[in-house]
Scaffold this motif. Structure first.
Motif, PDB file in Angstrom:
ATOM      1  N   ASN A   8       0.946  -1.091   0.125  1.00  0.00           N
ATOM      2  CA  ASN A   8       0.059  -0.053  -0.032  1.00  0.00           C
ATOM      3  C   ASN A   8       0.861   1.478   0.058  1.00  0.00           C
ATOM      4  O   ASN A   8       1.160   1.568   1.076  1.00  0.00           O
ATOM      5  CB  ASN A   8      -0.883  -0.086   1.452  1.00  0.00           C
ATOM      6  CG  ASN A   8      -1.851   1.122   1.229  1.00  0.00           C
ATOM      7  OD1 ASN A   8      -2.298   1.679   0.305  1.00  0.00           O
ATOM      8  ND2 ASN A   8      -2.039   1.621   2.673  1.00  0.00           N
ATOM      9  N   ASP A  20       5.959   6.655   0.876  1.00  0.00           N
ATOM     10  CA  ASP A  20       5.421   5.456   0.028  1.00  0.00           C
ATOM     11  C   ASP A  20       6.597   4.730  -0.839  1.00  0.00           C
ATOM     12  O   ASP A  20       6.239   3.629  -1.390  1.00  0.00           O
ATOM     13  CB  ASP A  20       4.665   6.409  -1.084  1.00  0.00           C
ATOM     14  CG  ASP A  20       5.412   7.544  -1.866  1.00  0.00           C
ATOM     15  OD1 ASP A  20       6.145   8.000  -0.967  1.00  0.00           O
ATOM     16  OD2 ASP A  20       5.500   7.884  -2.969  1.00  0.00           O
ATOM     17  N   THR A  48      -3.129   4.033  -5.770  1.00  0.00           N
ATOM     18  CA  THR A  48      -2.645   5.175  -4.771  1.00  0.00           C
ATOM     19  C   THR A  48      -2.976   6.664  -5.495  1.00  0.00           C
ATOM     20  O   THR A  48      -3.131   6.725  -6.601  1.00  0.00           O
ATOM     21  CB  THR A  48      -1.178   5.120  -4.275  1.00  0.00           C
ATOM     22  OG1 THR A  48      -0.442   5.522  -5.228  1.00  0.00           O
ATOM     23  CG2 THR A  48      -0.988   3.959  -3.468  1.00  0.00           C
ATOM     24  N   GLN A  71      -8.322   5.640  -0.056  1.00  0.00           N
ATOM     25  CA  GLN A  71      -7.182   4.913   0.225  1.00  0.00           C
ATOM     26  C   GLN A  71      -7.567   3.816   1.257  1.00  0.00           C
ATOM     27  O   GLN A  71      -7.439   2.497   1.186  1.00  0.00           O
ATOM     28  CB  GLN A  71      -5.660   5.481   0.640  1.00  0.00           C
ATOM     29  CG  GLN A  71      -4.777   4.748   0.352  1.00  0.00           C
ATOM     30  CD  GLN A  71      -4.351   4.143  -1.023  1.00  0.00           C
ATOM     31  OE1 GLN A  71      -4.897   5.212  -1.881  1.00  0.00           O
ATOM     32  NE2 GLN A  71      -3.873   3.090  -1.213  1.00  0.00           N
ATOM     33  N   LEU A  75      -7.783  -0.222   0.956  1.00  0.00           N
ATOM     34  CA  LEU A  75      -7.089  -1.227   1.739  1.00  0.00           C
ATOM     35  C   LEU A  75      -8.105  -2.258   2.337  1.00  0.00           C
ATOM     36  O   LEU A  75      -7.696  -3.429   2.480  1.00  0.00           O
ATOM     37  CB  LEU A  75      -5.980  -0.528   2.635  1.00  0.00           C
ATOM     38  CG  LEU A  75      -5.149  -1.403   3.582  1.00  0.00           C
ATOM     39  CD1 LEU A  75      -4.588  -2.347   2.864  1.00  0.00           C
ATOM     40  CD2 LEU A  75      -4.367  -0.409   4.585  1.00  0.00           C
ATOM     41  N   SER A  93       2.790  -0.783   4.570  1.00  0.00           N
ATOM     42  CA  SER A  93       1.968   0.587   3.908  1.00  0.00           C
ATOM     43  C   SER A  93       2.941   1.726   4.001  1.00  0.00           C
ATOM     44  O   SER A  93       4.076   1.495   4.399  1.00  0.00           O
ATOM     45  CB  SER A  93       0.746   1.020   5.024  1.00  0.00           C
ATOM     46  OG  SER A  93      -0.399  -0.038   4.421  1.00  0.00           O
ATOM     47  N   SER A  98      -3.119   4.272   7.115  1.00  0.00           N
ATOM     48  CA  SER A  98      -3.740   3.009   6.413  1.00  0.00           C
ATOM     49  C   SER A  98      -3.864   2.027   7.619  1.00  0.00           C
ATOM     50  O   SER A  98      -4.984   1.147   7.189  1.00  0.00           O
ATOM     51  CB  SER A  98      -2.328   2.319   6.121  1.00  0.00           C
ATOM     52  OG  SER A  98      -1.420   2.256   6.685  1.00  0.00           O
ATOM     53  N   THR A 102      -6.914  -1.243   7.367  1.00  0.00           N
ATOM     54  CA  THR A 102      -6.752  -2.809   7.650  1.00  0.00           C
ATOM     55  C   THR A 102      -7.616  -3.248   8.598  1.00  0.00           C
ATOM     56  O   THR A 102      -8.311  -4.235   8.693  1.00  0.00           O
ATOM     57  CB  THR A 102      -5.194  -3.111   8.197  1.00  0.00           C
ATOM     58  OG1 THR A 102      -4.373  -2.524   7.109  1.00  0.00           O
ATOM     59  CG2 THR A 102      -4.651  -4.446   8.538  1.00  0.00           C
ATOM     60  N   GLU A 283       0.576  -5.340  10.323  1.00  0.00           N
ATOM     61  CA  GLU A 283       1.212  -4.094   9.258  1.00  0.00           C
ATOM     62  C   GLU A 283       2.265  -3.248   9.825  1.00  0.00           C
ATOM     63  O   GLU A 283       2.604  -3.093  10.637  1.00  0.00           O
ATOM     64  CB  GLU A 283      -0.149  -3.177   9.166  1.00  0.00           C
ATOM     65  CG  GLU A 283      -0.047  -1.909   8.148  1.00  0.00           C
ATOM     66  CD  GLU A 283      -1.400  -1.434   8.061  1.00  0.00           C
ATOM     67  OE1 GLU A 283      -2.439  -1.712   8.687  1.00  0.00           O
ATOM     68  OE2 GLU A 283      -1.159  -0.550   7.043  1.00  0.00           O
ATOM     69  N   VAL A 285       4.620   0.174   9.078  1.00  0.00           N
ATOM     70  CA  VAL A 285       4.254   1.382   8.595  1.00  0.00           C
ATOM     71  C   VAL A 285       5.449   2.472   8.611  1.00  0.00           C
ATOM     72  O   VAL A 285       6.352   2.171   9.579  1.00  0.00           O
ATOM     73  CB  VAL A 285       3.205   2.145   8.884  1.00  0.00           C
ATOM     74  CG1 VAL A 285       1.786   1.134   8.498  1.00  0.00           C
ATOM     75  CG2 VAL A 285       3.110   2.384  10.371  1.00  0.00           C
TER      76      VAL A 285
END
Ligand code: ARG
Ligand code: MN
Ligand code: MN
Ligand code: MN
Length: 317
Positions: A8, A20, A48, A71, A75, A93, A98, A102, A283, A285
């Motif tokens: 993501n 990103d 995205t 977004q 997801l 992510s 994000s 999730t 996740e 991030v």
């Protein structure tokens, strides 16, 4: 169950660009180690809207909220579909907004199951647009998941599209709260603002601070978490890399904070949680290679965690 990696690549919830690129930096870390990790698993690339970051944002209490909302929807849809197909979503992510996507996806797949959330982070990410000092939505995903705006501490006047899309964020996947405050715990939170402190105290959310984990013992602390979550059917682990010490990760994240965990502690926390067999998704991030002042050290450290956690995942799935 098989692991499915969800990539993501979105950074529009952060105040600084570049998270990103974190996934690609982690992949490069793997390649440089001659580790074929990223060829081992099925993956999915999400669409995205990073270009929207170029839109000038003035005085918004939830910057780029329409795009962040969309977004999170994308997801959530992907996570829910993967769970329904029998996959384990391992999400990588950009920025932390994000996490709402999730969490919403897990609940969309299992609306009647009770979800616990383990939030490993230097930050509490429990602001709402009504309290946020920055307007950056990566500081807000937990408030959205709890569907609690903390209006007791309101500072900002929220109107129009900001209000509309923020309310929409609270209803992704299933309507309203995805998790009860009593089923949330923090690890490593050490950089918060006053409205967050008040909200955490009011909701009684436990924070396992770095020194506490070291003093009492990591295993003891994680056992305590599993005990408090004994009524939860599933657990979501959100790992913000800024939970680690800023020197260790060479400042390769948008909001670095000193005195954090090291990667071995993070691995031990996550792997002990995974051993409970209740974890529905993990996740990663906030890896931002553009801010890393030691080559690709941040992503290398994140990959070290990813690789170790994946080995444990293979054991328990
Ligand atoms: N509390 C600060 C804010 O709301 C920082 C949040 C940082 N969050 C993150 N996921 N890195 O702006
Ligand atoms: Mn970027
Ligand atoms: Mn953080
Ligand atoms: Mn965070």
């Amino acid at each position: 169950k098989s692991i499915k990696i969800i990539k993501n690549r979105s950074d529009i919830g952060a105040g600084t660009r570049g998270s990103d690129l974190g996934i690609d930096a982690i992949e490069i870390a793997a390649i440089n180690e001659k580790n074929d990790y990223f060829n081992q698993f099925d993956f999915e690339d999400l669409e995205t809207e990073n270009e929207s970051i170029y839109n000038k944002v003035t005085n918004s209490f939830a910057k780029r909220v329409k795009s962040v909302y969309e977004q999170c929807e994308r997801l959530s849809t992907s996570v829910a579909r993967n769970i329904n197909e029998g996959n384990f979503p391992l999400v990588i992510s950009g920025d932390h907004s994000s996490a709402l996507g999730t969490i919403s996806g897990i609940k969309a797949a299992h609306p009647n199951k009770r979800l616990g959330v383990v939030w490993i982070d230097a930050h509490a990410d429990i602001h709402s647009p009504y309290t946020s000092p920055s307007g950056n939505i990566h500081g807000m995903p937990l408030a959205a998941a709890l569907a609690d705006d903390n209006l007791d501490c309101q500072i900002n006047e929220v109107t129009g599209d900001t209000e509309k899309y923020w309310n929409a964020m609270k209803n992704i996947g299933v309507d309203g709260a995805k998790v009860l405050a009593q089923d949330v715990v923090y690890f490593g939170v050490r950089d918060t603002e006053e409205p967050e402190d008040k909200q955490i105290a009011k909701l009684g959310i436990k924070n396992y601070m770095v020194h506490e984990v070291r003093y009492r013992g990591l295993e003891t602390c994680v056992n305590e978490v599993l005990d408090t979550m004994s009524n939860c059917d599933m657990i979501y682990i959100s790992f913000d890399v800024d939970s680690m010490d800023c020197d260790l990760i060479s400042y390769g994240t948008g909001t670095p904070v000193p005195k954090g965990f090291d990667q071995h502690e993070i691995i031990a926390i996550i792997n002990q949680l995974l051993a409970s067999k209740k974890v529905a998704s993990v996740e990663f991030v906030e890896v931002n290679p553009l801010l890393d002042f030691k080559g690709n050290k941040m992503a290398e450290t994140a990959f070290e965690v990813l690789d170790a956690v994946t080995k444990q995942l293979k054991e328990v799935l």
